[in-house]
Design a protein around this motif. Structure first.
Motif: not given
Lengths: 514, 212
Positions: A188-194
């Motif tokens: 889903q191209s959702i940023p994680r832990f950024t």
């Protein structure tokens, strides 16, 4: 028919001066690009594509294939000599290659690496020649559940790598898996832990991590201990390499060479897996193929620890050509670039390629076979260059390692953060080494994690949210059961009762402190 | 292990604790490794718990009745594994500590004395170790603003000098040569954009590039 076309391809390469010259240039470039940190086969193939414009497609694509095959082997040279994996494919070779070097067995280590690479590459290419259509049919039947199950099996083999302290090994494996989730999620191209930090959006790059964990950590350790990278028995070992490992070595790992070459080829045909994954599987699987007394010595500097990943990674490099040539699907990053070269030359790989472009396909087959033989023949001269570097004064040697590690870490993404990342992992690697946390599982997690997650999620998605799909499909069910057995049986065998864990953990740490 | 009179001045044990000489108890790591091992596991454990809470902020895109487990699913699995294994290791280390040391937490004086001694009695190699790390940090800080060609030769020279290579001519030549070879090979032939710095530093790099 096959033999005739293959012989014709050999003749085409050997009798045409241009083809022969291009072959030699490709082999040399591949060897150097694999051995020098910061360069790798993929990068060199990318750089060479414009040069192939002016060539006949057969000649151009042959050169790119040879570069790829040679680079996969050559990464092991700097891994063994300096604990600096020249390419990611050589990560696992570092674990036993460098300790062998420190024990004064450089010649044996290098000859084992080149011989195993050649055997793996040749067997992989023979399988490619004989069974490409069959393997392509097999590969096309594999879907996400099977792919995830294969990766799970690779992760489960960690119980072998971390034998002696499985808990710590599983912890570092999980940390590696976590590092792999940082950045955009694959579906889903959702940023994680950024944490709204831009550079984290593109994730944690593998190269700075491995250069930090291996090269920088080792330099720091040697600085602190006043040690040398060259083994004490160096005076007995000229440092020169030979084509074949000592006979007593050859008797020790024929099974590893045979099984891992086939295994590596099968890993190679999985889209996206490539030679690095082949090496990870090869090393862990190799431990399952040897008697227990040898298994426990993995990581201390034994030839089996070199033969296992080197045969598998070169076989995987050949295996990656199966989906490329027969389906037009790249099996690795480098074959993806080679696919681009095919398209730029107006050739579209697919099931008809062998029929319509027989000369091209068989020239690639012949070139891959010749490249593996060429590695054996040219190894001695090539290694001699690196041996000279090795005998530089300690400070200069460390200076070179640091300089090339820095450029290697920077070259991948051209961002300063990767250099900080390399330093951070250098310190982490140093601490892990000191407190008996195995580094290999972290790398395995970081490489396999980004492959596991998308296949797991896509598998569930296609099954409408049913996690049972992984057990309903026969191949994935068998692989998952195998993964569970592979992980837990050694645990039960090695640890027995839970109470015994305490004693074993204590013993292993006492050994480290000694 | 050296005997110390300092411990006698500061090392009185608390009531109920074994009478321990802090300096006597210190291993080669200055602070006993079991406790450092426990510290690593504890840091990993609490870090993973914090990150697990953070996954509640990851928002998934829901398309119809999509069966995708979502972007937080895999990280939660992984963080769960980290928590379980770090906790397991912590328990094992603490049990070992209880058996071997007779208590779970280190004597404060042992830790203080250990760290004091670490920084008071640094060996030559330890000095080199910390100086190398400091030098790398300085290099990384200046590399981007002043550029590769200006930062790297002095960095490599200082690196070799710290490691006791005291031949300035050879060291300077090697540092300059290595920096130039990397610049030419990677920047000019492989087209990898190395840091060029800003202002006059950038102009300098562009000038050097034009020479090749």
């Amino acid at each position: 028919m096959v033999v005739e076309q293959l012989v014709g391809a050999f003749v085409n390469i050997l009798t045409d001066p241009l083809n022969l010259l291009v072959f030699v240039v490709g082999l040399t470039l591949g060897l150097f690009s694999g051995a020098i940190p910061g360069m790798n086969g993929t990068m060199t193939v990318v750089l060479m594509i414009p040069i192939t414009y002016s060539m006949d497609p057969v000649t151009g694509i042959m050169m790119l294939s040879v570069i790829y095959a040679a680079a996969v082997y050559a990464g092991s040279i700097s891994a063994i000599m300096f604990k600096v994996p020249g390419a990611p494919e050589a990560i696992m070779t570092t674990l036993d290659g460098y300790p062998m070097n420190q024990q004064g067995k450089l010649r044996q280590a290098i000859s084992t690496a080149v011989f195993s690479s050649a055997v793996g590459g040749i067997i992989g290419t023979i399988i490619l020649i004989l069974f490409s259509p069959v393997l392509a049919d097999f590969a096309i039947q594999l879907s996400d559940p099977e792919f995830f199950a294969v990766i799970l099996l690779g992760l489960a083999l960690i119980s072998t790598v971390g034998s002696g302290n499985v808990l710590k090994a599983t912890m570092t494996l999980s940390i590696g898996l976590f590092l792999g989730v940082i950045g955009f999620d694959p579906l889903q191209s959702i940023p994680r832990f950024t944490f709204d930090i831009n550079f984290l959006q593109s994730g944690v790059s593998l190269i700075p991590v491995i250069l930090g964990l291996f090269a920088v950590a080792e330099v720091l350790k040697q600085v602190l201990t006043g040690g040398e990278m060259i083994g004490e028995a160096e005076s007995e070992d000229s440092g020169e390499s030979s084509m074949f490992p000592p006979v007593e070595y050859l008797k020790r790992f024929p099974k590893i060479l045979g099984v891992n070459s086939v295994l590596g080829t099968l890993i190679g045909i999985l889209p996206g897996a490539g030679a690095t994954t082949g090496a990870l599987f090869g090393y862990t699987f190799g431990q399952r193929l040897v008697p227990e007394n040898i298994r426990k010595q993995f990581g201390t500097g034994i030839p089996e620890g070199i033969a296992a990943p080197e045969s598998a990674n070169n076989a995987a490099a050949s295996g990656a050509f199966v989906p490329l040539l027969t389906l037009g699907i790249p099996g690795s990053a480098t074959t993806a670039v080679i696919l681009a070269a095919f398209i730029l030359h107006g050739i579209r790989p697919g099931p008809e390629l062998i029929t319509t472009q027989g000369t091209l396909v068989y020239t690639i087959f012949a070139a891959l076979l010749m490249a593996n033989v060429g590695m054996l023949l040219s190894n001695q001269a090539f290694v001699a260059v690196f041996t000279k570097i090795r005998h530089l004064p300690r400070a200069i040697l460390f200076l070179l390692i640091i300089a090339f590690s820095f450029i290697g870490a920077y070259a991948t993404r051209n961002i300063m953060v990767d250099l900080w990342l390399m330093l951070l992992f250098g310190l982490v690697g140093y601490l892990f080494d000191r407190y008996n946390y195995s580094i290999a599982p972290l790398i395995i997690g970081l490489v396999l994690g980004p492959l596991a997650e998308p296949s797991l999620r896509r598998g569930v998605l296609k099954a409408g949210g049913d996690f049972g799909v992984f057990l309903q499909r026969p191949i994935s069910a068998v692989l998952i059961v195998a993964a569970v057995l592979v992980f837990f049986v050694p645990l039960i065998q090695d640890l027995g009762l839970i109470g015994k864990v305490v004693d074993i953990g204590a013993e292993s740490d006492v050994e480290v402190e000694k | 292990m050296s005997e110390s009179t300092e411990s006698q001045a500061t090392g009185e044990s608390s009531p109920g604790e074994p009478d321990i000489d802090p300096e006597e108890e210190l291993g080669p790591d200055e602070v006993p490794s079991n406790w450092l091992d426990a510290t690593i596991s504890a840091v990993v454990l609490f870090g993973a718990i914090g990150l697990l809470f953070h996954t509640t902020t990851i928002e998934a895109i829901t398309l119809g009745d999509s069966a995708d487990p979502g972007p937080a699913f895999w990280p939660r699995l992984v963080l769960g594994a980290i928590i379980a294994t770090a906790l397991g290791n912590l328990v094992l280390v603490l049990r070992r500590l209880k058996n071997e040391e007779g208590r779970l937490l280190p004597n404060k004086e042992i830790v203080v004395s250990g760290f004091e001694r670490r920084f008071r009695d640094l060996s030559a190699n330890e000095w080199q170790f910390y100086l190398v790390i400091g030098l790398v940090i300085v290099y990384l800080l200046v590399l981007d603003p002043i550029g590769y060609l200006i930062a790297t030769p002095p960095f490599l020279f200082a690196f070799g000098w710290i490691l006791d290579y005291r031949k300035p001519g050879k060291l300077g030549g090697t540092s300059a040569l290595v920096s130039t070879v990397i610049f030419v090979g990677f920047r000019l032939y492989m087209n990898i954009p190395l840091p060029y710095g800003t202002g006059p530093f950038r102009a300098f790099h562009l000038f050097v590039e034009s020479l090749f």
